[in-house]
Design a protein around this motif. Sequence first.
Motif, short mmCIF file in Angstrom:
data_model
loop_
_atom_site.label_atom_id
_atom_site.label_comp_id
_atom_site.label_asym_id
_atom_site.label_seq_id
_atom_site.Cartn_x
_atom_site.Cartn_y
_atom_site.Cartn_z
N VAL A 208 -37.16 -72.24 -62.83
CA VAL A 208 -36.44 -72.53 -63.37
C VAL A 208 -35.08 -73.46 -61.84
O VAL A 208 -35.50 -73.32 -60.77
CB VAL A 208 -35.19 -70.56 -62.97
CG1 VAL A 208 -33.58 -70.69 -62.21
CG2 VAL A 208 -35.34 -70.48 -63.41
N PHE A 209 -34.20 -74.22 -61.99
CA PHE A 209 -33.72 -75.26 -61.55
C PHE A 209 -32.17 -75.78 -61.25
O PHE A 209 -31.61 -74.67 -62.30
CB PHE A 209 -34.28 -76.51 -62.08
CG PHE A 209 -33.90 -77.09 -63.06
CD1 PHE A 209 -32.84 -77.67 -62.50
CD2 PHE A 209 -35.22 -76.78 -63.78
CE1 PHE A 209 -32.62 -78.25 -64.21
CE2 PHE A 209 -34.75 -77.55 -65.31
CZ PHE A 209 -33.19 -77.90 -65.29
N ASP A 210 -32.35 -75.95 -60.00
CA ASP A 210 -31.16 -76.06 -59.35
C ASP A 210 -30.76 -77.19 -58.73
O ASP A 210 -31.02 -77.72 -57.73
CB ASP A 210 -29.62 -74.59 -58.55
CG ASP A 210 -28.54 -74.95 -58.29
OD1 ASP A 210 -28.42 -75.83 -58.68
OD2 ASP A 210 -28.19 -74.48 -57.57
N ASP A 211 -30.46 -78.89 -59.08
CA ASP A 211 -30.81 -79.64 -59.02
C ASP A 211 -30.08 -80.20 -58.35
O ASP A 211 -29.26 -80.55 -59.20
CB ASP A 211 -31.92 -80.71 -59.35
CG ASP A 211 -33.72 -79.80 -59.87
OD1 ASP A 211 -33.66 -79.14 -58.77
OD2 ASP A 211 -33.77 -80.26 -60.88
N PRO A 212 -29.59 -80.96 -57.11
CA PRO A 212 -28.77 -82.51 -56.88
C PRO A 212 -28.64 -83.28 -58.33
O PRO A 212 -30.05 -84.17 -58.40
CB PRO A 212 -29.15 -82.23 -55.53
CG PRO A 212 -30.57 -82.85 -55.54
CD PRO A 212 -30.78 -81.79 -56.27
N ILE A 213 -27.51 -84.10 -58.63
CA ILE A 213 -27.94 -84.87 -58.90
C ILE A 213 -26.66 -86.59 -58.63
O ILE A 213 -25.28 -85.69 -57.99
CB ILE A 213 -26.69 -84.99 -60.72
CG1 ILE A 213 -27.22 -83.47 -61.47
CG2 ILE A 213 -26.43 -85.70 -61.07
CD1 ILE A 213 -25.52 -83.15 -61.96
N THR A 214 -27.62 -87.18 -58.91
CA THR A 214 -27.04 -88.38 -57.90
C THR A 214 -26.55 -89.56 -59.05
O THR A 214 -26.77 -89.80 -59.90
CB THR A 214 -27.57 -88.60 -56.80
OG1 THR A 214 -28.84 -89.49 -57.20
CG2 THR A 214 -27.51 -87.76 -56.32
N VAL A 215 -25.73 -90.62 -58.88
CA VAL A 215 -25.12 -92.15 -59.50
C VAL A 215 -26.84 -92.54 -59.53
O VAL A 215 -26.74 -93.67 -60.41
CB VAL A 215 -24.26 -92.18 -59.30
CG1 VAL A 215 -23.23 -91.32 -60.16
CG2 VAL A 215 -23.93 -93.07 -58.12
N ASP A 216 -26.83 -92.52 -58.46
CA ASP A 216 -28.76 -93.64 -57.79
C ASP A 216 -29.78 -93.10 -57.44
O ASP A 216 -29.62 -91.67 -57.55
CB ASP A 216 -27.57 -94.42 -56.44
CG ASP A 216 -27.71 -93.70 -55.56
OD1 ASP A 216 -28.14 -92.32 -55.54
OD2 ASP A 216 -27.17 -94.77 -54.43
N ASN A 217 -30.81 -93.40 -57.58
CA ASN A 217 -32.16 -92.86 -57.55
C ASN A 217 -32.23 -92.47 -55.81
O ASN A 217 -33.34 -91.86 -56.20
CB ASN A 217 -33.45 -93.19 -58.39
CG ASN A 217 -33.55 -94.84 -57.38
OD1 ASN A 217 -32.88 -95.39 -56.10
ND2 ASN A 217 -34.00 -95.82 -57.48
N ASN A 218 -31.25 -92.46 -55.41
CA ASN A 218 -31.49 -91.81 -54.21
C ASN A 218 -30.88 -90.21 -53.23
O ASN A 218 -30.06 -89.83 -53.59
CB ASN A 218 -31.02 -92.21 -52.98
CG ASN A 218 -31.04 -92.51 -51.23
OD1 ASN A 218 -31.54 -91.82 -51.40
ND2 ASN A 218 -29.79 -93.42 -50.66
N LEU A 219 -32.32 -89.16 -53.31
CA LEU A 219 -32.07 -88.39 -53.34
C LEU A 219 -31.03 -88.19 -52.28
O LEU A 219 -30.48 -86.59 -52.18
CB LEU A 219 -34.21 -87.52 -52.47
CG LEU A 219 -33.57 -85.73 -52.36
CD1 LEU A 219 -33.69 -84.95 -53.11
CD2 LEU A 219 -34.90 -85.31 -51.53
N HIS A 220 -32.00 -89.12 -51.14
CA HIS A 220 -30.11 -88.11 -49.50
C HIS A 220 -28.55 -88.52 -49.93
O HIS A 220 -27.86 -88.62 -49.71
CB HIS A 220 -30.84 -88.31 -48.83
CG HIS A 220 -31.86 -88.62 -48.50
ND1 HIS A 220 -32.24 -87.03 -48.28
CD2 HIS A 220 -32.98 -88.76 -48.10
CE1 HIS A 220 -33.34 -86.86 -47.96
NE2 HIS A 220 -34.06 -87.95 -47.91
N SER A 221 -28.60 -89.68 -51.56
CA SER A 221 -27.02 -89.93 -51.60
C SER A 221 -26.52 -88.86 -51.81
O SER A 221 -26.58 -87.19 -52.08
CB SER A 221 -27.23 -90.38 -53.64
OG SER A 221 -27.82 -91.45 -53.10
N THR A 222 -24.75 -88.45 -51.77
CA THR A 222 -23.26 -87.36 -51.75
C THR A 222 -24.24 -87.16 -53.79
O THR A 222 -24.03 -87.78 -54.91
CB THR A 222 -22.23 -88.31 -52.08
OG1 THR A 222 -22.57 -88.77 -50.44
CG2 THR A 222 -21.48 -86.96 -51.84
N PRO A 223 -24.62 -86.44 -54.05
CA PRO A 223 -24.48 -85.39 -55.35
C PRO A 223 -22.90 -84.90 -55.62
O PRO A 223 -21.89 -84.81 -55.14
CB PRO A 223 -25.07 -84.37 -54.64
CG PRO A 223 -25.33 -84.39 -53.89
CD PRO A 223 -24.81 -84.69 -52.65
#
Length: 193
Positions: free
Chosen positions: A87-102
């Motif tokens: 089960v997952f609850d993953d952040p979505i970003t507009v670029d491939n940077n994990l630390h970008s604002t979701p």
Amino acid sequence: MEARRRLTLIIALLFFLIYFSCSSSSAMHDKKMIKPSNPCKSLVLYFHDILYNGKNAKNATSAIVAAPEGANLTILAGKSHFGDVVVFDDPITVDNNLHSTPIGRAQGVYVYDKKETFTAWLGFTLVLNSTDYQGTINFIGADPIMVNKRDISVVGGTGDFFMARGIATVSTDAFEGEVYFRLCVDIKLYECW
């Protein structure tokens, strides 16, 4: 026994979702539809999955909730992970940077469903909450993980994506062992309201 009961409940829920999505889509289309050649809306988004491994509870965005009998819920089973339910609850970003604002979250489940190779069944919702998009997009389908680009179905949505239908081309953008992966999801909607 508790793990077996959870797995039975999850499988029953998955079959209900499949049945509901198939029966509702066929009942809605009485006459022949002509598929448009150009999408009415397109998005490219990234979601970042950090699997709980017993040590990373603070950063984990997914967890194994059912596994083959005797398996550890912090380590994926065997070489193809057959039988693991995550089960997952993953952040979505507009670029491939994990630390970008979701701009939202990808929430759902994936089930490793083949013994011979890495494949999974996906059922998830992108919950978008940004200045550009408000609403949800629902996805369901097989994910043959070893294929570079694979398609899953967009089966509905809410808000800015009300009753959306289309295809999402999924590709693995990054993979770090069995703890982190990033997916690029190229969404093409062909039914927009």
